[in-house]
Scaffold this active site. Sequence first.
Site, PDB file in Angstrom:
ATOM      1  N   SER A  14       0.812  -1.214   0.000  1.00  0.00           N
ATOM      2  CA  SER A  14       0.000   0.000   0.000  1.00  0.00           C
ATOM      3  C   SER A  14       0.847   1.266   0.000  1.00  0.00           C
ATOM      4  O   SER A  14       0.585   2.197  -0.774  1.00  0.00           O
ATOM      5  CB  SER A  14      -0.959  -0.010   1.192  1.00  0.00           C
ATOM      6  N   GLY A 137       7.101   8.147   9.037  1.00  0.00           N
ATOM      7  CA  GLY A 137       6.168   9.103   9.633  1.00  0.00           C
ATOM      8  C   GLY A 137       4.789   8.497   9.782  1.00  0.00           C
ATOM      9  O   GLY A 137       4.571   7.333   9.464  1.00  0.00           O
ATOM     10  N   LYS A 192       7.486   1.829  17.386  1.00  0.00           N
ATOM     11  CA  LYS A 192       6.082   2.175  17.670  1.00  0.00           C
ATOM     12  C   LYS A 192       5.136   1.018  17.367  1.00  0.00           C
ATOM     13  O   LYS A 192       4.045   0.938  17.933  1.00  0.00           O
ATOM     14  CB  LYS A 192       5.681   3.436  16.913  1.00  0.00           C
ATOM     15  N   SER A 255      -4.239   0.471  11.530  1.00  0.00           N
ATOM     16  CA  SER A 255      -2.918  -0.071  11.820  1.00  0.00           C
ATOM     17  C   SER A 255      -3.000  -1.587  11.981  1.00  0.00           C
ATOM     18  O   SER A 255      -3.777  -2.099  12.785  1.00  0.00           O
ATOM     19  CB  SER A 255      -2.369   0.551  13.114  1.00  0.00           C
ATOM     20  N   ASN A 257      -0.774  -3.518  13.298  1.00  0.00           N
ATOM     21  CA  ASN A 257      -0.296  -3.901  14.623  1.00  0.00           C
ATOM     22  C   ASN A 257      -1.358  -3.657  15.693  1.00  0.00           C
ATOM     23  O   ASN A 257      -1.531  -4.459  16.611  1.00  0.00           O
ATOM     24  CB  ASN A 257       0.998  -3.147  14.947  1.00  0.00           C
ATOM     25  N   GLU A 282       4.740  -5.900  11.509  1.00  0.00           N
ATOM     26  CA  GLU A 282       6.145  -5.897  11.894  1.00  0.00           C
ATOM     27  C   GLU A 282       6.349  -5.945  13.411  1.00  0.00           C
ATOM     28  O   GLU A 282       7.379  -6.391  13.902  1.00  0.00           O
ATOM     29  CB  GLU A 282       6.847  -4.656  11.329  1.00  0.00           C
TER      30      GLU A 282
END
Length: 339
Positions: A14, A137, A192, A255, A257, A282
């Site tokens: 993406s 970012g 993050k 997200s 995650n 990840e």
Amino acid sequence: MSKRLKVAVLGGGSFGTAIANIIACNNHQTYLWMRSAEQAEVCESERQNARYLPGYMLHEQLIITSDLAQAVKGADLVFVSIPSHSFRAVTQQLKPLLGDETMVVSTAKGIEPEGFTLMSQILEQELPGHPIGVLSGPNFAKEIVQQQQTGTVIASENQSVISCVQETLKSSTFRVYANHDRYGVELGGALKNIYAIICGMAAALGAGHNTQAMLLTRSLAEMGRFAQMMGANPMTFLGLAGVGDLILTCTSDLSRNYRVGFALGQGQKLDEIVASLGQVAEGVNTLRQVKQKADELQVYMPLVSGLYAVLFQQKAIAEVARGLMVGEQADDVEYLRGN
């Protein structure tokens, strides 16, 4: 930097698709490389990446190909948007195809287990002499292609890389900020993802806004503490690639995650969640690497340790959460000590 460049974006996910389209819209000769010849052919003929960005039409001048040499030979700038587990292999294929002056920028957010190696460090190892950088970012590709206002960060020690990427990617809806702390920016993008899993889990368990605020700020403290021990500037984490990306990834079900954490909080098994996701999350792999490195360096990271205990040591979430709340009291902002 107003001349027309040849730019290659490697990776048909993406984000790679989104930035390739921006570059094509900016009238540069742009190639989007995909490993699958079948996927490349379908995207080229249908003018959309239906697997990752369905319904969004790609610029007519964007060339989609599975021929790596066609994409990168003669390129002025190459973005590598490949998941971390395949990043080195693709970079090795690049080496004989690049011109001496070609700039190479990683957009991947992960860590290679061997030697705790970040993606731009792989570029350094495999492509010595090439100017390199990192793009990172709070950037959900779906919102980028919808032309929602978005900011990102290009980090490099080389000012020519920063200037080139800013000029190539800038648009009325996509703003590119500069940073010279490449390692810090890249660490922020990788770390993050761990905390997004934690926040997703907390949301599934019914945590309120107080809990969310505490988790976000303690996550930022852990990230800065770890980054400083690794040689990065903790102040980098006050910017878009740090707290900006952290807030985005930890508060949205866009997200991957966060969705992993939410499913875990609902009682699903990790293997089943990862298998059903369809894209790489990840944070699961990054957690393993960061836990090992934090133990080695004796960095205090209670949230990392807690999530590791839940995912890999079969500890109950409630037990881990209670331990975090009654554990060692810590300073709110460590960098204010002694001031």
